[in-house]
Design a protein around this motif. Structure first.
Motif, short mmCIF file in Angstrom:
data_model
loop_
_atom_site.label_atom_id
_atom_site.label_comp_id
_atom_site.label_asym_id
_atom_site.label_seq_id
_atom_site.Cartn_x
_atom_site.Cartn_y
_atom_site.Cartn_z
N LYS A 101 1.87 136.04 3.71
CA LYS A 101 2.39 136.79 4.84
C LYS A 101 2.00 138.47 4.77
O LYS A 101 1.78 139.05 6.00
CB LYS A 101 3.99 136.82 4.95
CG LYS A 101 4.69 137.47 6.22
CD LYS A 101 6.04 137.22 6.27
CE LYS A 101 6.65 137.82 7.41
NZ LYS A 101 6.18 137.18 8.65
N THR A 102 1.87 139.04 3.76
CA THR A 102 1.62 140.34 3.37
C THR A 102 0.18 140.69 4.11
O THR A 102 -0.13 141.43 4.64
CB THR A 102 1.87 140.96 1.98
OG1 THR A 102 3.14 140.62 1.48
CG2 THR A 102 1.42 142.45 1.72
N THR A 103 -0.82 139.71 3.35
CA THR A 103 -2.08 139.82 4.16
C THR A 103 -2.30 139.44 5.55
O THR A 103 -3.03 140.42 6.22
CB THR A 103 -2.93 138.84 3.46
OG1 THR A 103 -2.42 137.22 3.82
CG2 THR A 103 -3.06 138.90 1.97
N GLU A 104 -1.47 138.77 6.01
CA GLU A 104 -1.53 138.83 7.82
C GLU A 104 -0.89 140.12 8.15
O GLU A 104 -1.51 140.50 9.44
CB GLU A 104 -0.48 137.49 7.99
CG GLU A 104 -0.91 136.03 7.63
CD GLU A 104 -0.28 135.06 8.37
OE1 GLU A 104 -0.87 134.28 9.18
OE2 GLU A 104 0.96 135.14 8.16
N LEU A 105 0.15 140.75 7.63
CA LEU A 105 0.68 142.10 8.19
C LEU A 105 -0.48 143.05 8.17
O LEU A 105 -0.45 143.82 9.02
CB LEU A 105 1.96 142.29 7.55
CG LEU A 105 3.15 141.42 8.05
CD1 LEU A 105 4.21 141.61 6.96
CD2 LEU A 105 3.61 141.48 9.39
N ALA A 112 0.09 146.72 4.22
CA ALA A 112 1.48 145.89 4.22
C ALA A 112 1.58 145.71 2.56
O ALA A 112 0.60 145.63 1.64
CB ALA A 112 1.41 144.72 4.51
N ILE A 113 2.88 145.84 2.01
CA ILE A 113 3.08 145.90 0.64
C ILE A 113 4.26 144.63 0.43
O ILE A 113 5.19 144.79 1.23
CB ILE A 113 3.46 146.95 0.19
CG1 ILE A 113 2.76 148.19 0.40
CG2 ILE A 113 3.86 147.12 -1.29
CD1 ILE A 113 3.23 149.68 0.21
N HIS A 114 4.12 143.97 -0.62
CA HIS A 114 5.01 143.03 -1.00
C HIS A 114 5.63 143.42 -2.24
O HIS A 114 5.05 143.61 -3.35
CB HIS A 114 3.89 141.53 -1.41
CG HIS A 114 4.86 140.24 -1.74
ND1 HIS A 114 4.35 139.31 -2.21
CD2 HIS A 114 6.16 140.20 -1.42
CE1 HIS A 114 5.38 138.24 -2.25
NE2 HIS A 114 6.27 138.76 -1.88
N LEU A 115 7.10 143.17 -2.13
CA LEU A 115 8.07 143.79 -3.37
C LEU A 115 7.98 142.46 -4.42
O LEU A 115 9.00 142.21 -4.83
CB LEU A 115 9.37 143.88 -2.99
CG LEU A 115 9.47 145.43 -2.52
CD1 LEU A 115 8.55 145.98 -0.89
CD2 LEU A 115 10.92 145.82 -2.33
#
Length: 301
Positions: A101-105, A112-115
């Motif tokens: 999802k982070t890559t799509e955003l 985009a950043i994933h926690l």
């Protein structure tokens, strides 16, 4: 505003008191970012769970089925490092898809950043080093499978070599793997990334940052990736329990500035995951991970 990805399941895992993995760091970082006004609630997106049928496209179907149904051997569980539970299964499926999802955003907004994320020790048929399924390779595979991009750079700056990612991507020429890591560290048996930059123990800020800048600049020039998936592990820090490098707070922040600015100046979307970081002091660990968000806010907000 920068898009951020997080799910409450990430820290909902009961571990033995002396367990070495700081499982509460995800929730603590989420609260730290809000409390220090580095993020607001509306920036956060929740991922859906990855489906076993999707995971079987990149991992052994038998391994996926055994994990999901709690049928792994005790040896396989020990290699992963977590006791099996329904909570472990839930957080794993959410976290793996959270990176996709982070890559799509990132493709939509530039960053985009994933926690969470950075589970680069997961191999085709087994998990290792707190990594069950390889979210970095999963995200790259999904992007290619759905024809969202043509080529991808996985730029892994966790202190440990991304051995699982290297092995999984070894037959995928559209996925370029690069690992900047401490040579004298886990895993003892390294795999061959497309590009490996092995640093000696106790390497300092100058040596480290020069390597990061030269490596990323070279890789972009050679491959012109459509997106960069960046593993921003903070276990490079001089006080990390599992690191063995000598990178200061300032050096850590400069790395984030450097990687993000190179991607930005090259016009390449970047999807970052927080990767590894090991400290029993939750505030210290959140401060280290927060450097990525500070740099992102300065450059992209």
């Amino acid at each position: 505003m920068i898009d951020l990805v997080y799910h409450a399941s990430y820290s909902k895992l009961a571990l033995p008191q002396q367990h070495g993995f700081p499982i509460t760091k995800y929730q603590h970082l989420f609260e730290y970012l809000l409390g220090h006004k580095l993020a607001i609630e509306s920036q956060f997106h929740q991922p859906q769970k990855a489906q076993p049928v999707e995971l079987k496209q990149i991992h052994s179907p038998e391994y996926v089925t055994q994990f999901v149904n709690n049928k792994l051997s005790s040896k396989a569980i020990r290699r992963i490092g977590f006791p099996w539970s329904e909570h472990l299964k839930e957080r794993t499926l959410y976290s793996v898809n959270g990176t996709y999802k982070t890559t799509e955003l990132a493709l939509q907004k530039g960053i985009a950043i994933h926690l969470s994320g950075g589970y680069h020790h997961a191999h085709y048929a087994y998990g290792s080093g707190y990594c069950i399924f390889n979210d970095l390779y999963f995200a790259a595979h999904q992007l290619l499978h759905n024809k969202q991009v043509h080529n991808i750079l996985i730029f892994d700056c966790d202190v440990h070599q991304g051995d699982g990612t290297a092995a999984l991507a070894s037959h995928a020429p559209e996925i370029i793997t690069a690992s900047i890591h401490c040579d004298n560290n886990f895993p003892s048996r390294k795999q061959n990334s497309d590009y490996d930059f092995a640093l000696p123990a106790h390497a300092n800020d100058q040596h480290y940052l020069e390597t990061v800048e030269q490596a990323l600049t070279l890789l972009i020039r050679l491959h012109q990736p459509d997106i960069i998936i960046y593993d921003a592990g903070v276990d490079i820090h001089q006080d990390d329990r599992l690191g063995h490098l000598n990178i200061t707070d300032q050096g850590l922040f400069k790395r984030e500035q450097l990687v993000l600015s190179i991607a930005q100046n090259s016009g390449i979307p970047i999807a970052a995951v927080i990767g590894g970081g090991y400290d029993r002091n939750e505030t210290s660990l959140s401060q280290r991970h927060s450097q990525l968000f500070k740099a992102a806010n300065q450059l992209f907000a």
